[in-house]
Design a protein around this motif. Structure first.
Motif, PDB file in Angstrom:
ATOM      1  N   GLU A 181     -58.041-118.937  32.005  1.00 33.82           N
ATOM      2  CA  GLU A 181     -57.948-120.167  31.437  1.00 33.82           C
ATOM      3  C   GLU A 181     -59.343-120.595  30.286  1.00 33.82           C
ATOM      4  N   ARG A 182     -60.307-119.871  30.801  1.00 34.45           N
ATOM      5  CA  ARG A 182     -61.471-120.042  30.017  1.00 34.45           C
ATOM      6  C   ARG A 182     -61.074-119.254  28.477  1.00 34.45           C
ATOM      7  N   ALA A 183     -60.515-118.028  28.578  1.00 35.32           N
ATOM      8  CA  ALA A 183     -60.368-117.305  27.235  1.00 35.32           C
ATOM      9  C   ALA A 183     -59.286-118.369  26.635  1.00 35.32           C
ATOM     10  N   TRP A 184     -58.339-118.972  27.125  1.00 28.45           N
ATOM     11  CA  TRP A 184     -57.420-119.838  26.333  1.00 28.45           C
ATOM     12  C   TRP A 184     -57.989-121.069  25.820  1.00 28.45           C
ATOM     13  N   THR A 185     -58.962-121.421  26.513  1.00 28.90           N
ATOM     14  CA  THR A 185     -59.595-122.782  25.989  1.00 28.90           C
ATOM     15  C   THR A 185     -60.341-122.204  24.675  1.00 28.90           C
ATOM     16  N   VAL A 186     -61.070-121.145  24.786  1.00 26.67           N
ATOM     17  CA  VAL A 186     -61.832-120.733  23.403  1.00 26.67           C
ATOM     18  C   VAL A 186     -61.015-120.389  22.356  1.00 26.67           C
ATOM     19  N   LEU A 187     -59.876-119.754  22.766  1.00 30.93           N
ATOM     20  CA  LEU A 187     -58.634-119.287  21.883  1.00 30.93           C
ATOM     21  C   LEU A 187     -58.257-120.694  20.789  1.00 30.93           C
ATOM     22  N   VAL A 188     -57.947-121.674  21.739  1.00 26.88           N
ATOM     23  CA  VAL A 188     -57.149-122.763  21.046  1.00 26.88           C
ATOM     24  C   VAL A 188     -58.093-123.493  20.421  1.00 26.88           C
ATOM     25  N   LEU A 189     -59.397-123.761  20.902  1.00 26.64           N
ATOM     26  CA  LEU A 189     -60.440-124.673  20.198  1.00 26.64           C
ATOM     27  C   LEU A 189     -60.932-123.860  19.198  1.00 26.64           C
ATOM     28  N   GLY A 190     -61.098-122.342  18.950  1.00 31.57           N
ATOM     29  CA  GLY A 190     -61.417-121.717  17.821  1.00 31.57           C
ATOM     30  C   GLY A 190     -60.773-121.849  16.825  1.00 31.57           C
ATOM     31  N   LEU A 191     -59.192-121.732  17.146  1.00 31.93           N
ATOM     32  CA  LEU A 191     -58.201-121.862  16.088  1.00 31.93           C
ATOM     33  C   LEU A 191     -58.286-123.221  15.379  1.00 31.93           C
ATOM     34  N   GLU A 192     -58.358-124.268  16.143  1.00 31.01           N
ATOM     35  CA  GLU A 192     -58.498-125.590  15.866  1.00 31.01           C
ATOM     36  C   GLU A 192     -59.710-125.766  15.034  1.00 31.01           C
ATOM     37  N   ARG A 193     -60.836-125.404  15.380  1.00 31.22           N
ATOM     38  CA  ARG A 193     -62.127-125.501  14.255  1.00 31.22           C
ATOM     39  C   ARG A 193     -62.066-124.622  13.132  1.00 31.22           C
ATOM     40  N   SER A 194     -61.339-123.636  13.106  1.00 32.42           N
ATOM     41  CA  SER A 194     -61.258-122.693  11.994  1.00 32.42           C
ATOM     42  C   SER A 194     -60.180-123.208  11.099  1.00 32.42           C
ATOM     43  N   GLY A 195     -59.368-124.387  11.427  1.00 35.75           N
ATOM     44  CA  GLY A 195     -58.455-125.078  10.502  1.00 35.75           C
ATOM     45  C   GLY A 195     -57.098-124.255  10.847  1.00 35.75           C
ATOM     46  N   ARG A 196     -56.903-123.537  11.651  1.00 38.41           N
ATOM     47  CA  ARG A 196     -55.657-122.856  11.663  1.00 38.41           C
ATOM     48  C   ARG A 196     -54.762-123.303  12.750  1.00 38.41           C
ATOM     49  N   HIS A 197     -54.272-124.497  12.332  1.00 42.24           N
ATOM     50  CA  HIS A 197     -53.725-125.464  13.300  1.00 42.24           C
ATOM     51  C   HIS A 197     -52.214-124.888  13.588  1.00 42.24           C
ATOM     52  N   VAL A 198     -51.276-124.587  12.614  1.00 44.34           N
ATOM     53  CA  VAL A 198     -50.220-123.909  13.123  1.00 44.34           C
ATOM     54  C   VAL A 198     -50.223-122.682  14.124  1.00 44.34           C
ATOM     55  N   ALA A 227     -50.606-126.683  34.113  1.00 36.86           N
ATOM     56  CA  ALA A 227     -50.806-126.984  32.943  1.00 36.86           C
ATOM     57  C   ALA A 227     -51.983-126.361  32.377  1.00 36.86           C
ATOM     58  N   PRO A 228     -52.072-126.197  30.836  1.00 40.21           N
ATOM     59  CA  PRO A 228     -53.545-126.124  30.456  1.00 40.21           C
ATOM     60  C   PRO A 228     -54.705-126.988  30.579  1.00 40.21           C
ATOM     61  N   ALA A 229     -55.830-126.455  30.499  1.00 40.27           N
ATOM     62  CA  ALA A 229     -57.047-127.345  30.770  1.00 40.27           C
ATOM     63  C   ALA A 229     -56.805-128.624  29.928  1.00 40.27           C
ATOM     64  N   PRO A 230     -57.423-129.819  30.476  1.00 41.45           N
ATOM     65  CA  PRO A 230     -57.645-130.994  29.469  1.00 41.45           C
ATOM     66  C   PRO A 230     -58.058-130.640  28.072  1.00 41.45           C
ATOM     67  N   ALA A 231     -59.008-129.967  28.108  1.00 40.47           N
ATOM     68  CA  ALA A 231     -59.642-129.730  26.356  1.00 40.47           C
ATOM     69  C   ALA A 231     -58.626-129.018  25.666  1.00 40.47           C
ATOM     70  N   VAL A 232     -57.962-128.009  26.300  1.00 43.08           N
ATOM     71  CA  VAL A 232     -56.693-127.447  25.561  1.00 43.08           C
ATOM     72  C   VAL A 232     -55.753-128.304  25.048  1.00 43.08           C
ATOM     73  N   GLN A 233     -55.324-129.262  26.109  1.00 45.02           N
ATOM     74  CA  GLN A 233     -54.185-130.404  25.804  1.00 45.02           C
ATOM     75  C   GLN A 233     -54.787-131.394  24.669  1.00 45.02           C
ATOM     76  N   ALA A 234     -55.955-131.640  24.579  1.00 45.76           N
ATOM     77  CA  ALA A 234     -56.503-132.616  23.644  1.00 45.76           C
ATOM     78  C   ALA A 234     -56.652-131.834  22.194  1.00 45.76           C
ATOM     79  N   ALA A 235     -56.977-130.662  22.293  1.00 47.42           N
ATOM     80  CA  ALA A 235     -56.883-129.983  20.985  1.00 47.42           C
ATOM     81  C   ALA A 235     -55.485-129.850  20.630  1.00 47.42           C
ATOM     82  N   TYR A 236     -54.404-129.674  21.214  1.00 48.25           N
ATOM     83  CA  TYR A 236     -53.277-129.486  20.728  1.00 48.25           C
ATOM     84  C   TYR A 236     -52.669-130.727  20.290  1.00 48.25           C
ATOM     85  N   GLY A 237     -52.966-131.826  20.947  1.00 47.22           N
ATOM     86  CA  GLY A 237     -52.702-133.383  20.524  1.00 47.22           C
ATOM     87  C   GLY A 237     -53.490-133.454  18.993  1.00 47.22           C
ATOM     88  N   ARG A 238     -54.683-133.164  18.749  1.00 49.52           N
ATOM     89  CA  ARG A 238     -55.153-133.271  17.493  1.00 49.52           C
ATOM     90  C   ARG A 238     -54.575-132.318  16.403  1.00 49.52           C
TER      91      ARG A 238
END
Length: 317
Positions: free
Chosen positions: A209-226, A246-257
């Motif tokens: 789960e920690r790796a999923w958090t880094v992956l999704v947040l890293g893609l968001e911060r890189s502007g690779r939203h799709v 379900a995914p961690a709250p931080a991952v769900q928040a990134a998804y919404g953004r």
């Protein structure tokens, strides 16, 4: 003597042996690499490997017999073990008898940690130091550790019961170093590097789960939203099917953004996502995203989404 100091004391003499167990076994005495024949046959070599992986901790003779022969030990196993160790000692520490790194303890043997420089111990020290350091220093330490850990533990040793647990523990520590490196890299703004590290962890452990958090947040911060939205969906499916969570709250928040950011791009996909947000998302007023145009009316949203799906699902040709 029942214990040997695990760490060299300050000012202690230089290690007598330099040993590599990450990758193939390599033993150096001074400037000389000991050839395989000088380490004896397979069981003599395994005795050395077992003692190295327990560096500084005594291993009893009976435990060594169990590890080497399992339930098929010959009647003279203890005598055979002692002869193996005697030959091994002569090659590792010629002329030093029992004063060298390979020592006898009460009922067993130990490799003296103050006389052996072991690559696996260096890796563990780097990892432990990184756990306690601030992000910039931790990241540098972890890069050094991961550069060392680029090969399997005792890569030239065939699979065996005694080695399996050691390899699993080593793999777990390498994974921890990789995740910590990804997390500190994300904190330092090294998003592409962190995304790559997270993908490597997930390739071996898709439930991390920690790796999923880094992956999704890293893609968001890189502007690779799709791409981030696609990975979120993969994360949601895997964790749901395998763990029932379900995914961690931080991952769900990134998804919404990312969903809302993509919906405001004006692209065909963005328009479809905007329609989805109106029909199923948090779009109760026109301020659903700062700086975004007013959302579509519900009737218009349904029409836009129906048209998008029609084009996307239409057969080619």
């Amino acid at each position: 003597m029942s214990t040997v100091n695990v760490r060299s004391a300050a000012g202690a003499t230089k290690a007598r042996l330099s040993v590599q167990v990450i990758g193939p076994l390599v033993v150096r005495r001074g400037n000389r690499v000991l050839a395989s024949r000088e380490l004896g046959g397979p069981r003599q070599r395994q005795i050395l490997e077992i003692l190295l992986l327990q560096l500084g901790t005594p291993v009893s003779k009976h435990r060594l017999v169990d590890l080497l022969w399992g339930g098929r030990a010959p009647a003279a196993a203890l005598t055979t073990l002692e002869s193996y160790v005697s030959v091994l000692r002569r090659h590792l520490q010629p002329g030093e008898c029992r004063s060298g790194p390979l020592k006898t303890t009460n009922g067993g043997y130990v490799m003296d940690a103050s006389m052996v420089e072991l690559d696996l111990s260096r890796f563990d020290r780097l990892l432990e130091a990184a756990r306690q350091a601030a992000a910039p220093e931790a990241h540098a330490l972890l890069r050094r550790a991961l550069d060392m850990a680029s090969a399997p533990l005792l890569g030239d040793e065939p699979d065996s019961e005694w080695l399996e647990g050691q390899r699993n523990a080593y793999t777990a520590r390498v994974t921890e170093a990789r995740v910590l490196s990804a997390e500190t890299g994300l904190e330092l703004g090294r998003c592409p590097e962190s995304v790559a590290q997270a993908r490597r962890v997930l390739a071996g452990d898709p439930l991390h789960e920690r790796a999923w958090t880094v992956l999704v947040l890293g893609l968001e911060r890189s502007g690779r939203h799709v791409e981030g939205l696609q990975e979120y969906d993969r994360c949601r499916r895997i964790l749901g099917e395998e763990l029932g969570c379900a995914p961690a709250p931080a991952v769900q928040a990134a998804y919404g953004r990312m969903l809302q950011a993509t919906a405001t791009t004006g692209s065909e996909l963005g328009l479809a996502l905007s329609a989805l947000l109106v029909l199923h998302g948090p779009c109760g007023d026109t301020e659903w995203l700062p700086g975004a145009p007013p959302p579509l009316a519900r009737e218009e949203a349904a029409t836009v989404l129906q048209a998008f799906l029609g084009r996307t699902l239409a057969p080619a040709g």
